[in-house]
Design an enzyme around this catalytic site. Structure first.
Site, PDB file in Angstrom:
ATOM      1  N   TYR A 146       0.847  -1.211   0.000  1.00 48.65           N
ATOM      2  CA  TYR A 146       0.000   0.000   0.000  1.00 48.65           C
ATOM      3  C   TYR A 146       0.874   1.248   0.000  1.00 48.65           C
ATOM      4  O   TYR A 146       0.675   2.158  -0.815  1.00 48.65           O
ATOM      5  CB  TYR A 146      -0.919  -0.020   1.222  1.00 48.65           C
ATOM      6  CG  TYR A 146      -1.873   1.149   1.303  1.00 48.65           C
ATOM      7  CD1 TYR A 146      -3.018   1.199   0.512  1.00 48.65           C
ATOM      8  CD2 TYR A 146      -1.639   2.215   2.179  1.00 48.65           C
ATOM      9  CE1 TYR A 146      -3.900   2.280   0.590  1.00 48.65           C
ATOM     10  CE2 TYR A 146      -2.509   3.291   2.257  1.00 48.65           C
ATOM     11  CZ  TYR A 146      -3.643   3.319   1.465  1.00 48.65           C
ATOM     12  OH  TYR A 146      -4.520   4.397   1.540  1.00 48.65           O
ATOM     13  N   VAL A 204     -10.029   8.896   7.557  1.00 52.72           N
ATOM     14  CA  VAL A 204     -11.457   9.049   7.256  1.00 52.72           C
ATOM     15  C   VAL A 204     -12.219   7.791   7.694  1.00 52.72           C
ATOM     16  O   VAL A 204     -11.743   6.666   7.485  1.00 52.72           O
ATOM     17  CB  VAL A 204     -11.662   9.311   5.739  1.00 52.72           C
ATOM     18  CG1 VAL A 204     -13.080   9.767   5.466  1.00 52.72           C
ATOM     19  CG2 VAL A 204     -10.663  10.331   5.204  1.00 52.72           C
ATOM     20  N   THR A 225     -14.134   5.189   7.123  1.00 51.64           N
ATOM     21  CA  THR A 225     -14.671   4.341   6.057  1.00 51.64           C
ATOM     22  C   THR A 225     -14.344   2.877   6.385  1.00 51.64           C
ATOM     23  O   THR A 225     -13.684   2.580   7.378  1.00 51.64           O
ATOM     24  CB  THR A 225     -14.033   4.681   4.698  1.00 51.64           C
ATOM     25  OG1 THR A 225     -12.641   4.359   4.783  1.00 51.64           O
ATOM     26  CG2 THR A 225     -14.183   6.143   4.333  1.00 51.64           C
TER      27      THR A 225
HETATM   28  N1  NAP Z   1     -10.068   6.058   4.817  1.00 48.06           N
HETATM   29  C1  NAP Z   1      -8.887   6.580   5.079  1.00 48.06           C
HETATM   30  O1  NAP Z   1      -8.561   6.865   6.249  1.00 48.06           O
HETATM   31  C2  NAP Z   1      -7.925   6.851   3.975  1.00 48.06           C
HETATM   32  C3  NAP Z   1      -6.698   7.427   4.328  1.00 48.06           C
HETATM   33  C4  NAP Z   1      -5.792   7.711   3.309  1.00 48.06           C
HETATM   34  C5  NAP Z   1      -6.111   7.415   1.992  1.00 48.06           C
HETATM   35  N2  NAP Z   1      -7.309   6.840   1.700  1.00 48.06           N
HETATM   36  C6  NAP Z   1      -7.590   6.561   0.285  1.00 48.06           C
HETATM   37  O2  NAP Z   1      -8.868   7.047  -0.050  1.00 48.06           O
HETATM   38  C7  NAP Z   1      -9.415   6.284  -1.136  1.00 48.06           C
HETATM   39  C8  NAP Z   1     -10.822   5.845  -0.795  1.00 48.06           C
HETATM   40  O3  NAP Z   1     -10.746   5.007   0.349  1.00 48.06           O
HETATM   41  P1  NAP Z   1     -11.966   4.775   1.351  1.00 48.06           P
HETATM   42  O4  NAP Z   1     -11.451   5.051   2.693  1.00 48.06           O
HETATM   43  O5  NAP Z   1     -13.182   5.480   0.873  1.00 48.06           O
HETATM   44  O6  NAP Z   1     -12.081   3.198   1.199  1.00 48.06           O
HETATM   45  P2  NAP Z   1     -13.347   2.218   1.148  1.00 48.06           P
HETATM   46  O7  NAP Z   1     -14.432   2.715   2.026  1.00 48.06           O
HETATM   47  O8  NAP Z   1     -12.770   0.883   1.371  1.00 48.06           O
HETATM   48  O9  NAP Z   1     -13.852   2.384  -0.348  1.00 48.06           O
HETATM   49  C9  NAP Z   1     -13.074   1.939  -1.433  1.00 48.06           C
HETATM   50  C10 NAP Z   1     -13.799   2.261  -2.717  1.00 48.06           C
HETATM   51  O10 NAP Z   1     -13.074   1.682  -3.796  1.00 48.06           O
HETATM   52  C11 NAP Z   1     -13.910   0.757  -4.501  1.00 48.06           C
HETATM   53  N3  NAP Z   1     -13.124  -0.422  -4.849  1.00 48.06           N
HETATM   54  C12 NAP Z   1     -12.315  -1.137  -4.033  1.00 48.06           C
HETATM   55  N4  NAP Z   1     -11.795  -2.189  -4.702  1.00 48.06           N
HETATM   56  C13 NAP Z   1     -12.288  -2.124  -5.966  1.00 48.06           C
HETATM   57  C14 NAP Z   1     -12.147  -2.941  -7.115  1.00 48.06           C
HETATM   58  N5  NAP Z   1     -11.396  -4.047  -7.116  1.00 48.06           N
HETATM   59  N6  NAP Z   1     -12.818  -2.596  -8.232  1.00 48.06           N
HETATM   60  C15 NAP Z   1     -13.610  -1.502  -8.259  1.00 48.06           C
HETATM   61  N7  NAP Z   1     -13.763  -0.678  -7.196  1.00 48.06           N
HETATM   62  C16 NAP Z   1     -13.133  -1.000  -6.068  1.00 48.06           C
HETATM   63  C17 NAP Z   1     -15.050   0.414  -3.549  1.00 48.06           C
HETATM   64  O11 NAP Z   1     -16.260   0.137  -4.237  1.00 48.06           O
HETATM   65  P3  NAP Z   1     -16.835  -1.372  -4.420  1.00 48.06           P
HETATM   66  O12 NAP Z   1     -16.583  -2.081  -3.123  1.00 48.06           O
HETATM   67  O13 NAP Z   1     -18.272  -1.163  -4.758  1.00 48.06           O
HETATM   68  O14 NAP Z   1     -16.069  -1.934  -5.564  1.00 48.06           O
HETATM   69  C18 NAP Z   1     -15.200   1.719  -2.758  1.00 48.06           C
HETATM   70  O15 NAP Z   1     -16.068   2.589  -3.431  1.00 48.06           O
HETATM   71  C19 NAP Z   1      -8.436   5.124  -1.360  1.00 48.06           C
HETATM   72  O16 NAP Z   1      -7.615   5.390  -2.450  1.00 48.06           O
HETATM   73  C20 NAP Z   1      -7.630   5.099  -0.077  1.00 48.06           C
HETATM   74  O17 NAP Z   1      -6.346   4.556  -0.275  1.00 48.06           O
HETATM   75  C21 NAP Z   1      -8.210   6.553   2.653  1.00 48.06           C
END
Ligand code: NAP
Length: 242
Positions: free
Chosen positions: A145, A180, A182
């Site tokens: 990651y 965040v 999530t």
């Molecule tokens: N949450 C945090 O604290 C945090 C911190 C730093 C960076 N980020 C970044 O923010 C971004 C969003 O993360 P999040 O926290 O919102 O994560 P999340 O709640 O796990 O959501 C991930 C999203 O990506 C989609 N996804 C995952 N695998 C996929 C696949 N194989 N094909 C198509 N779609 C896929 C999921 O939709 P489906 O399941 O419907 O496919 C979902 O909409 C990511 O790039 C993550 O690295 C998050």
């Protein structure tokens, strides 16, 4: 019409951003994820598993249709995966391909296609890649990651350099969204402590209410997309958006 092509609209940050953008009448969103959770007249969903890059390449014409009435265009590479949390030397080998496909290969393919398909359209264009603080320093258990997000940062900087040299006006950002609330954070909190030394810290973030809501982050990202700051660096953080 303003068009936003966003990956990962099924849940989390991408879902909140799409819902926020769809509040505007002059806005259309093309969303990509494995699950469709948004139903809206201005929303079009592409059901895709982004770990299958061959299928993604076959679907590029549907993801980037002719958008002759576009007044503004944005690509948001938001979908990302942490993969299996564990130390290198103790992991399933398939996990590396999965993480790098979703987190860096797919954004690279989509940026390439977006820039090519809309090169003749002389309208403001933005590419917003959702990166992570974890791309700036090592975190145990997250090697794939961390490395994939570091790659996304440098890929974004290189694309911005190329666009500047071509004088296209395209703006590229690789933005760390903070911590965040999530499903990705739930996955982190359920890690095995032997595979992740910072487990306590991440459990404390949740219990102390330190996580930002996806809705708050979605509003900030919308602000960035609708009013692109001139002084924001390519590799940036959400708290730098005024
Ligand atoms: N949450 C945090 O604290 C945090 C911190 C730093 C960076 N980020 C970044 O923010 C971004 C969003 O993360 P999040 O926290 O919102 O994560 P999340 O709640 O796990 O959501 C991930 C999203 O990506 C989609 N996804 C995952 N695998 C996929 C696949 N194989 N094909 C198509 N779609 C896929 C999921 O939709 P489906 O399941 O419907 O496919 C979902 O909409 C990511 O790039 C993550 O690295 C998050």
């Amino acid at each position: 019409m303003k068009y936003y092509i966003i990956t990962g609209t099924g849940k989390g940050i991408g879902n909140a951003l799409a819902e926020e953008l769809l509040k505007e009448k002059d806005t259309s969103v093309i969303g990509i994820s494995r699950h469709q959770t948004i139903v809206h007249p201005q929303y079009q969903h592409q059901n895709l598993d982004l770990s299958d890059t061959q299928n993604l390449i076959a679907r590029l014409p549907e993801i980037f249709p002719d958008l002759k009435d576009a007044e503004e265009l944005a690509l948001v590479n938001n979908a990302g995966v942490l993969g299996e949390i564990g130390y290198v030397g103790e992991k399933q080998p398939e996990d590396f391909g999965y993480i790098f496909s979703v987190n860096i290969t797919v954004p690279a393919i989509l940026m390439n296609a977006f820039l090519e398909q809309y090169s003749a359209l002389n309208v403001p264009k933005v590419v917003l890649n959702i990166s992570s603080g974890a791309g700036k320093y090592p975190m145990d258990g997250w090697a794939g990651y961390c490395a994939s997000k570091a790659a996304l940062d440098l890929f974004s900087q290189t694309v911005q350099l190329e666009q500047d040299l071509r004088k296209t006006g395209v703006k590229v950002f690789s933005l760390a969204p903070g911590i965040v609330d999530t499903q990705m954070q739930s996955q982190i909190r359920s890690a095995d402590e032997a595979q992740f030394s910072l487990l306590d810290k991440f459990q404390d973030y949740k219990s102390s209410g330190s996580l930002a809501s996806p809705e708050t982050v979605g509003k900030k990202l919308k602000k960035l997309l609708q009013n692109v700051p001139d002084d924001l660096k390519v590799v940036c953080r959400i708290d730098e958006i005024a």
